[in-house]
Structure formats: structure tokens, C-alpha cells
Design a protein around this motif. Structure first.
Motif, short mmCIF file in Angstrom:
data_model
loop_
_atom_site.label_atom_id
_atom_site.label_comp_id
_atom_site.label_asym_id
_atom_site.label_seq_id
_atom_site.Cartn_x
_atom_site.Cartn_y
_atom_site.Cartn_z
N GLY A 73 0.82 -1.21 0.00
CA GLY A 73 0.00 0.00 0.00
C GLY A 73 0.85 1.25 0.00
N LEU A 74 1.93 1.23 0.76
CA LEU A 74 2.85 2.37 0.81
C LEU A 74 3.47 2.62 -0.56
CD1 LEU A 74 4.44 4.48 2.47
CD2 LEU A 74 6.06 2.67 3.02
N GLN A 75 3.95 1.56 -1.19
CA GLN A 75 4.57 1.71 -2.51
C GLN A 75 3.56 2.20 -3.54
OE1 GLN A 75 7.91 1.54 -3.18
NE2 GLN A 75 7.17 2.49 -5.04
N ALA A 76 2.34 1.68 -3.48
CA ALA A 76 1.30 2.12 -4.42
C ALA A 76 1.00 3.60 -4.24
CB ALA A 76 0.03 1.29 -4.22
N GLU A 77 0.91 4.06 -2.99
CA GLU A 77 0.61 5.47 -2.72
C GLU A 77 1.78 6.38 -3.11
OE1 GLU A 77 -1.79 8.69 -1.59
OE2 GLU A 77 -2.30 6.61 -2.02
N LEU A 78 3.01 5.92 -2.90
CA LEU A 78 4.17 6.70 -3.32
C LEU A 78 4.24 6.81 -4.84
CD1 LEU A 78 6.93 5.36 -0.88
CD2 LEU A 78 5.91 7.66 -0.89
N SER A 79 3.89 5.74 -5.53
CA SER A 79 3.94 5.72 -7.00
C SER A 79 2.82 6.51 -7.65
CB SER A 79 3.89 4.28 -7.51
OG SER A 79 4.99 3.55 -7.05
N SER A 80 1.65 6.46 -7.03
CA SER A 80 0.48 7.11 -7.61
C SER A 80 -0.42 7.63 -6.49
CB SER A 80 -0.28 6.11 -8.50
OG SER A 80 -1.38 6.72 -9.11
N PRO A 81 -0.13 8.82 -5.96
CA PRO A 81 -0.89 9.35 -4.81
C PRO A 81 -2.39 9.44 -5.11
CG PRO A 81 1.06 10.67 -5.20
CD PRO A 81 0.94 9.72 -6.36
N THR A 82 -3.19 9.08 -4.11
CA THR A 82 -4.65 9.15 -4.24
C THR A 82 -5.20 10.50 -3.80
OG1 THR A 82 -4.90 8.18 -2.04
CG2 THR A 82 -4.94 6.66 -3.91
N ASP A 83 -4.33 11.35 -3.26
CA ASP A 83 -4.76 12.66 -2.78
C ASP A 83 -3.55 13.59 -2.83
OD1 ASP A 83 -6.37 14.64 -1.74
OD2 ASP A 83 -6.57 13.74 0.25
N THR A 84 -3.83 14.88 -2.79
CA THR A 84 -2.73 15.85 -2.75
C THR A 84 -2.45 16.22 -1.30
OG1 THR A 84 -4.28 17.68 -3.01
CG2 THR A 84 -3.26 16.83 -5.01
#
Length: 94
Positions: A73-84
Motif C-alpha cells: 500500500g505504501l509503494q502504491a501510494e508513493l507511485s500514484s498518490p490518491t490525494d494531494t
């Protein structure tokens, strides 16, 4: 459980999830001057390990599998943030 003396401790991270009331979820970070980016990475890795252990304990799961899920989940969020990221200032600081 080992007793820890926190008299010289510095709070660095505080995290909240939105609840039923009008509380805004967020992560508040106030790094001390002596915490360099690499050290901050170590702190975050330690946080992942502790979070995995706590989650695994609470729900009767394998800590390593939970840690792998958190890391994914951390890697996914770092690669493609779901929020600013929004700048939030503690009361009295701007």
C-alpha cells in the motif's frame, strides 16, 4: 513490557483517521532539526514494523504478511498518490 523514560522524547508524527464526527483525518509532522531525511525514512520503516505487529496482534494475523500488505500500500501510494498533500499548521503557527 519494558518501561521507557520519555522525558526527553520529541513527538514527530501524529495521525488521525476521519471518524463519525466532523473530525478531519490527517497526518501532522513536526520533524526536529536533527532528523535528516534518511533518518526520517528509518523512523517510517520502524512505524511500519510496529503498525504491522499491532494489526497482526489485534486481528490474529501473521505480522510478516501484514507488513507486506502495508509495504504494498505504501509503494502504491508513493507511485500514484490518491490525494494531494495539504499544508496544515498547528494552532498558533503559520
Amino acid at each position: 513490557m519494558t518501561e521507557v523514560d520519555l522525558k526527553d522524547a520529541t513527538e514527530v508524527i501524529r495521525a488521525f483517521l476521519p471518524g463519525k464526527e466532523e473530525i478531519v483525518g490527517g497526518i501532522y509532522i513536526d520533524p526536529p532539526a536533527n532528523l535528516q531525511p534518511f533518518g526520517f525514512g528509518i523512523l517510517l520503516a520502524d512505524l511500519v514494523h510496529h503498525a504491522a505487529n499491532a494489526y497482526a496482534y489485534k486481528f490474529g494475523l501473521d505480522a510478516e504478511q501484514v507488513r507486506d500488505g502495508i509495504a504494498a500500500g505504501l509503494q502504491a501510494e508513493l507511485s500514484s498518490p490518491t490525494d494531494t498533500v495539504k499544508q496544515v499548521y498547528p494552532e498558533g503557527r503559520h
